[in-house]
Design an enzyme around this catalytic site. Structure first.
Site, short mmCIF file in Angstrom:
data_model
loop_
_atom_site.label_atom_id
_atom_site.label_comp_id
_atom_site.label_asym_id
_atom_site.label_seq_id
_atom_site.Cartn_x
_atom_site.Cartn_y
_atom_site.Cartn_z
N HIS A 48 4.68 -2.85 -32.24
CA HIS A 48 5.95 -2.14 -32.13
C HIS A 48 5.81 -0.62 -32.30
O HIS A 48 6.79 0.10 -32.10
CB HIS A 48 6.93 -2.67 -33.17
CG HIS A 48 7.37 -4.08 -32.93
ND1 HIS A 48 8.09 -4.45 -31.82
CD2 HIS A 48 7.18 -5.22 -33.65
CE1 HIS A 48 8.33 -5.76 -31.87
NE2 HIS A 48 7.79 -6.24 -32.96
N GLU A 152 6.61 -16.57 -36.71
CA GLU A 152 7.90 -15.87 -36.72
C GLU A 152 8.90 -16.49 -35.75
O GLU A 152 9.71 -15.80 -35.15
CB GLU A 152 7.68 -14.39 -36.41
CG GLU A 152 6.68 -14.12 -35.28
CD GLU A 152 6.23 -12.67 -35.22
OE1 GLU A 152 6.94 -11.80 -35.72
OE2 GLU A 152 5.17 -12.41 -34.65
N ASP A 178 11.89 -11.54 -36.68
CA ASP A 178 11.84 -12.41 -35.51
C ASP A 178 12.21 -13.84 -35.87
O ASP A 178 12.83 -14.55 -35.06
CB ASP A 178 10.45 -12.36 -34.88
CG ASP A 178 10.25 -11.11 -34.03
OD1 ASP A 178 11.07 -10.88 -33.12
OD2 ASP A 178 9.30 -10.36 -34.27
#
Length: 267
Positions: A48, A152, A178
């Site tokens: 990310h 996740e 997530d």
């Protein structure tokens, strides 16, 4: 020249709590500063954050002199990406979005040379082997590698026992953001049902004899997961620290200026 020891891997195996910080600003100077702060580990994020192989290499070099252990997360669990990160010297990987035992096994295989795995042999070009100056690197490299898989999703949680049982997986890290989205609770990683799922997941991982980790910037939630048995806990992000500190500093001076400009009583 000796193969660097992975003391983070040893700490997890011994059940010693390890507190970490997300390094998402993608800058070697910042990550080196963070390495002086006392965290046990730093997460160099390629999923990310705007990192690539070169910026990750620079950060690995920047923190090499310090006790904070670098953990690298690629953008996905991919054998080619894993090969590159291992060759530049990463010894601990956090592999995202692992939903099945087969994916976990593939991730482990990507970190091992044949015949145990599929890692490509390029040690003459690799920082990890100190350009072939580490004797017997090819046969000993895996001893100091730590493979962490990130669960996740609801599917991953359903397959958690099998994932944690995969040989070569050193630990399982839960991603609350997530996971909450997968549970239909987008934007609610601290929801009670998410926390319960993670607490139960930690117990499942511990029963498999592996280390459990989680991202928990809230101190109360972090304490809850630690009590449940989590070993490696990320307690914040560099972006969050800088953003909050900058906003608080600006607000404090604006408040001071406002008070100074207020009409004063007197004669």
């Amino acid at each position: 020249m000796s193969l660097p020891l992975n003391n983070f891997k040893r700490a997890l195996a011994e059940g010693k709590p390890q507190f970490g910080l997300w390094a998402a600003l993608a800058d070697a100077y910042v990550t080196e500063l963070l390495a002086t702060a006392g965290f046990d580990w730093l997460l160099i994020d390629n999923e990310h954050a705007p990192n690539d192989v070169r910026s990750t290499l620079a950060q690995l070099q920047a923190v090499a002199a310090y006790a904070s252990h670098p953990v690298v997360r690629p953008v996905r669990s991919d054998s080619a990406l894993i090969k590159q990160l291992l060759d530049i010297g990463a010894q601990t990987l956090l592999l995202p979005m692992i939903d099945t035992a087969e994916q976990a096994a593939d991730a482990v295989a990507a970190t091992r040379y044949p015949p145990q795995g599929i890692r490509g042999v390029g040690s003459a070009l690799a920082r990890a082997s100190r350009w072939n100056r580490i004797p017997d690197y090819l046969n000993t490299a895996a001893d100091e590698l730590c493979v962490l898989v990130q669960v996740e999703s609801v599917q991953g949680m359903e397959n958690l026992s099998a994932i944690a049982a995969v040989d070569g997986v050193d630990g399982v890290f839960f991603g609350p953001s997530d996971l909450s989205a997968s549970m239909g609770l987008l934007g609610k990683p601290g929801d009670a049902s998410v926390r319960e799922a993670i607490r139960n997941g930690i117990q499942t991982v511990l029963r498999a004899g592996k280390a459990a980790g989680v991202l928990a910037p809230d101190p109360a939630i972090a304490a809850d997961y630690l009590e449940a048995g989590a070993t490696f806990v990320a307690v914040g992000t560099d972006t969050g620290l800088l953003s909050r500190a900058a906003a608080d500093l600006a607000a404090s001076y604006k408040k001071t200026a406002t008070m100074a400009a207020s009409p004063k009583g007197g004669y």
